[in-house]
Design a protein around this motif. Structure first.
Motif, PDB file in Angstrom:
ATOM      1  N   LYS A 246       0.848  -1.121   0.057  1.00 21.24           N
ATOM      2  CA  LYS A 246      -0.122   0.181   0.054  1.00 21.24           C
ATOM      3  C   LYS A 246       0.868   1.172  -0.062  1.00 21.24           C
ATOM      4  N   THR A 284      -7.887   1.899   4.988  1.00 19.72           N
ATOM      5  CA  THR A 284      -8.791   2.680   4.188  1.00 19.72           C
ATOM      6  C   THR A 284      -7.885   3.610   3.557  1.00 19.72           C
ATOM      7  N   SER A 285      -6.674   3.884   3.907  1.00 19.79           N
ATOM      8  CA  SER A 285      -5.854   5.202   3.546  1.00 19.79           C
ATOM      9  C   SER A 285      -6.741   6.178   3.664  1.00 19.79           C
TER      10      SER A 285
ATOM     11  N   ASN B   7      -5.399  -7.361  -0.776  1.00 12.63           N
ATOM     12  CA  ASN B   7      -6.769  -7.512  -0.652  1.00 12.63           C
ATOM     13  C   ASN B   7      -6.931  -8.462  -1.700  1.00 12.63           C
ATOM     14  N   THR B   8      -5.780  -9.143  -2.292  1.00 13.69           N
ATOM     15  CA  THR B   8      -5.856 -10.094  -3.165  1.00 13.69           C
ATOM     16  C   THR B   8      -6.233 -11.729  -2.442  1.00 13.69           C
ATOM     17  N   ARG B 346       1.693  -6.505  -6.513  1.00 16.99           N
ATOM     18  CA  ARG B 346       0.756  -5.521  -7.324  1.00 16.99           C
ATOM     19  C   ARG B 346       1.246  -4.124  -7.358  1.00 16.99           C
ATOM     20  N   GLY B 348       0.009  -1.728  -8.634  1.00 16.29           N
ATOM     21  CA  GLY B 348      -0.892  -0.522  -8.300  1.00 16.29           C
ATOM     22  C   GLY B 348      -0.706  -0.199  -6.605  1.00 16.29           C
ATOM     23  N   ALA B 349      -0.112  -0.868  -5.764  1.00 14.64           N
ATOM     24  CA  ALA B 349       0.072  -0.514  -4.452  1.00 14.64           C
ATOM     25  C   ALA B 349       1.194   0.577  -4.382  1.00 14.64           C
ATOM     26  N   PHE B 354      -4.605   4.614  -5.845  1.00 14.92           N
ATOM     27  CA  PHE B 354      -5.040   3.883  -7.112  1.00 14.92           C
ATOM     28  C   PHE B 354      -5.676   2.276  -6.781  1.00 14.92           C
ATOM     29  N   GLU B 355      -6.756   1.940  -7.650  1.00 15.31           N
ATOM     30  CA  GLU B 355      -7.065   0.742  -7.426  1.00 15.31           C
ATOM     31  C   GLU B 355      -6.750  -0.049  -8.694  1.00 15.31           C
ATOM     32  N   GLU B 356      -6.216  -1.572  -8.497  1.00 18.00           N
ATOM     33  CA  GLU B 356      -6.086  -2.161  -9.560  1.00 18.00           C
ATOM     34  C   GLU B 356      -7.248  -2.904  -9.968  1.00 18.00           C
ATOM     35  N   VAL B 357      -7.500  -3.136 -11.147  1.00 11.32           N
ATOM     36  CA  VAL B 357      -8.894  -3.978 -11.546  1.00 11.32           C
ATOM     37  C   VAL B 357      -8.524  -5.057 -12.448  1.00 11.32           C
TER      38      VAL B 357
END
Lengths: 376, 444
Positions: A246, A284-285, B7-8, B346, B348-349, B354-357
């Motif tokens: 993160k 949740t950042s 979250n993966t 990931r 995106g981390a 940002f959120e990876e889709v």
């Protein structure tokens, strides 16, 4: 010391003792009103009240109401002198009996936190030392220096046990994992290194940031590493795999100078050089608390949870030490006495004791002890 | 902790080898915290590995012949090693010295096959020697070695003939510690009460041959046996009544709920291990050409989910990590393989916000997304949001590997548990293994 209190008792404010430092949120005296809660928010945004506003002290209230948060009353207790150049970091030992300090004079010093006597001076670094850290059982002290090394000092015989080579530029920050088997360090080579303490070898080198790494720390169970940097980012890493999990970033990317996990590792307390301390919820950042009022534009100033974990304590470039209430974000006490920028603060692990240390023109470490106001 | 952030979804069982540790190890056990591995070696040394650093942190040098078993106390402070040199040694890892202090050495007059701690008190040991089964109680009040012996119905002629050939092949405490389960060479499963040392049940398992191994489900309500007919059987265990005064016992045949075997290659099994949640079973195959671990999905009727192939070094032991999808297995050449489930990096981390889709998604704009809002209003709302109290001390995590520690089927106050908790050991939570830095600085 006296305390004023809103009539409805919703909130109460510090009075005369702090009136000289007025650049923090304070509601001007208000007529008794039934909606005290509503009056809080707009006031916080309005410019600071004139200095004389808090001088009008109504009749002192002898006892704070039981449901009001505890207000500390730290008083200067000891003054330790010994370093000959700016003191960069102070840390209490895990049992609280000792205080370690490091400075630009290349030395790491160990003090008795009760008496203020010097116990030992560790010599070995060839350049200034920026950070020190204790292993969780107090067996080792690690120090990070501009000589590009991290040194491990044994507390059994006060000898240098290991020199960790690997960083290619100044090492700026260091911390042990909770089990003390790992050590994380960061520096001006923009990397975070994870070391095996018993072998003294690099286990991982994380290309962590794009500017010097200013702080690195483990969470409570050692599964995560958090790092922050002058690039303004806070990154959270998986200790085992070394993968980035993160990144926390503020919109304006102010230089991030220090981070610390909350005891439960749910939040990260981050100081940035826009004179702000923020509490981030890692999952949740989201920034859930903002603490302001101190001054921090130039140096990497450390922040800590004050003893009792109900307050935040930080150094400041206006030569003071600020203490905020964790929940209400009000400044509850300002410690004055240092004669230069206060770079380092540390909280005693068990007792209501704070240590602070300052730069060139001061060169003292001060120990402050909380002395409850009503003699309790 | 990090599972909160990652979250993966990861596989519930390991898929590849993460590390190979050179150890000359024969058998291997994770400690209950999952931080360490104890490995018993051919030369009589047991090695403690730290999984954070993948380094050897302690060297338990006390036996002169091969180590037959290693076991950990519930908070990992003590390790018990059993050896063919007739000795059982309890090691105290909380001691400061590089060679940990021996808490006790128990000597037998035959080689020791296995030794394990009572799950609730490390001063009670279950020791299986080549011929006998003992409960060794080191507590001053109960001090002694108590032999557990099978009870036969003397009126039965068959029983008399059995007595001659019955031997104990494997023995384990159940997770509550109240019972001792014993597998015999004649295909029966015996159950003893730990406190009274009396036999309370005998279960015949038809077709099993010699019962070589026993492993309990984390709940303690099920068990898997390994037997000479090359089949792993899972059983649901009955509830055993407290022992009666006249030493009655149940005579009952158990029917397996599942049978696990390889119908094609018909391999035998060295050992097996449940996943922490008890949903998966890993079986270490005694294959003579490859290192193979079979993983069965118990939630789906025991379907074979995967076969892990670890190359040509043959498997000797297997143990599942107490909380993670990770397995340790040993080879005949002495390596320890740590199996894990790799997570993909990931990228995106690395970028905040940002959120990876995985697939393209049509973005739906919120009604007020690009409305221009009064800055003061935003700031005011932010201030109000920050009014909410934060909890910086409370733990967010429920205990992840709770099954064994937290299940209290009949409450803690029954006689057997109280007996075990009487004179508790000093294996308290929160002790720390002292970090010993080796003095020869090779980094210079």
């Amino acid at each position: 010391m006296s305390i004023t209190m809103d009539v409805d008792g919703d909130d109460y404010k510090p009075a005369d003792d702090f009136s000289t430092t007025n650049d923090y949120e304070e509601s001007p005296p208000q007529p008794p009103s039934s909606d005290g809660r509503d009056s809080v928010a707009p006031t916080a945004l309005s410019p600071p009240p004139p200095p004389d506003s808090s001088a009008q002290t109504p009749a002192p209230v002898p006892q704070p109401k039981p449901d009001t948060p505890y207000r500390p009353n730290y008083k200067a207790h000891l003054m330790l002198s010994g370093h000959s150049r700016s003191i960069a970091s102070v840390k209490f030992s895990p049992d609280g009996s000792m205080l370690a300090s490091c400075a630009a004079d290349k030395l790491v010093k160990l003090w008795d936190s009760e008496t203020g006597d010097i116990i030992h001076t560790f010599e070995g670094h060839t350049e200034g030392v920026s950070d020190v850290a204790w292993s969780s059982n107090g067996d080792f002290l690690a120090s990070a220096s501009d000589d590009k090394t991290v040194r491990l000092w044994s507390m059994e015989d006060y000898t240098e046990r290991k020199v960790l080579y690997g960083h290619t530029n100044f090492v700026f920050c260091v911390n042990f994992s909770p089990s003390s088997t790992l050590l994380a360090s960061g520096g001006f080579d923009e990397s975070v290194r994870v070391w095996d303490v018993s072998q003294g070898k690099t286990l991982k080198a994380l290309p962590a940031h794009s500017d010097p790494v200013t702080a690195v720390t483990f969470n409570h169970d050692g599964t995560l590493i958090a790092s922050c940097s002058m690039d303004g980012l806070i990154r959270i890493w998986d200790t085992e795999s070394g993968q980035c999990l993160k990144t926390l970033a503020d919109d304006d990317n102010p230089i991030c100078s220090h981070i610390k996990f909350t005891p439960n590792s749910v939040f990260i307390l981050a100081s940035t050089q826009d004179s702000t301390i923020r509490l981030w919820k890692a999952q949740t950042s989201k920034c859930v608390k903002t603490y302001t009022g101190h001054s921090n534009r130039t140096y990497c100033i450390s922040t800590d949870f004050a003893p009792g974990r109900k307050h935040i304590v930080s150094g400041s470039e206006d030569m003071k030490v600020y203490i905020w209430d964790l929940q209400t974000r009000e400044i509850v006490q300002v410690l004055e006495g240092h004669r230069d920028v206060v770079l380092a603060v540390a909280s005693h692990p068990t007792r209501p004791m704070i240590a602070s240390a300052a730069m060139e023109k001061d060169l003292t470490i001060r120990i402050w002890i909380d002395q409850p106001m009503n003699g309790a | 902790m990090n599972r909160v952030l990652a979250n993966t979804l990861t596989s519930p069982y390991p898929t590849t080898i993460q590390t190979s540790l050179e150890s000359y190890a024969l058998n291997v056990r994770y400690d209950p915290s999952g931080r360490f591995l104890a490995a018993g070696r051919q030369d009589g040394v047991a090695v403690i590995w730290d999984l954070d650093t993948k380094g050897q942190v302690r060297w338990l040098d006390g036996h002169v012949k091969m180590i037959t078993s290693v076991d950990w106390s519930q908070n990992s402070r003590y390790v018990v090693t059993a050896s063919k040199d007739w000795n059982v040694i309890i090691w105290d890892l909380a001691s400061d010295t590089e060679l940990p202090r021996r808490k006790a050495t128990v000597r037998f007059d035959v080689p020791v096959v296995s030794a394990s701690f009572h799950p609730k008190n490390s001063q009670i040991l279950l020791v299986l020697t080549s011929f006998e089964l003992w409960i060794v109680d080191l507590r001053s009040e109960y001090k002694g070695q108590y032999e557990l012996a099978e009870v036969f119905d003397d009126s039965d002629e068959e029983g008399a003939s059995q007595r001659a050939r019955n031997g104990f092949a494997t023995a384990r405490f159940d997770p509550s510690g109240k019972h001792v389960f014993v597998g015999t060479t004649s295909g029966t499963l015996l159950v003893f009460n730990t406190r009274t040392k009396t036999m309370i049940a005998r279960h015949r398992i038809s077709g099993a041959g010699i019962i070589r191994g026993l492993v309990f489900h984390p709940s303690g309500r099920r068990l898997v046996t390994n037997s000479s007919d090359r089949v792993l059987r899972q059983f649901n265990l009955p509830v055993y009544a407290p022992p009666t005064a006249d030493d009655e016992y149940i005579e009952q045949e158990l029917e397996p709920t599942h049978r696990f075997h390889d119908p094609i290659s018909k391999v035998a099994w060295h050992n097996m291990s449940y996943s922490p949640d008890g949903e998966w079973l890993a079986g270490g195959a005694a294959d003579d050409a490859a290192h193979k671990i079979y993983i069965w999905d118990l939630a789906r009727e025991g379907l074979l989910a995967s076969t892990l192939d670890g190359g040509r070094e043959l498997l000797t032991d297997v143990h599942w990590h107490p909380s993670k999808p990770s397995i340790a297995s040993t080879t005949n050449l002495g390596s320890i393989f740590i199996w894990h489930c790799p997570t993909e990096e990931r990228w995106g981390a690395f970028a905040g916000g940002f959120e990876e889709v995985d697939e393209n998604i049509e973005y739906e704009e919120r009604e007020d997304e690009f409305d221009i809002e009064d800055e003061a209003e935003i700031a005011r709302r932010k201030m109000l949001e920050e009014e909410e109290d934060v909890d910086i001390d409370g733990m967010i995590e429920p205990a992840t590997n709770g099954a064994t520690n937290h299940i209290r089927p009949n409450g803690e106050d029954d006689e057997d548990t109280l007996w075990a908790l009487d004179d508790p050991d000093d294996d308290v939570k929160g002790w720390k293994l002292k970090v010993i830095s080796d003095d020869d600085d090779t980094m210079m």
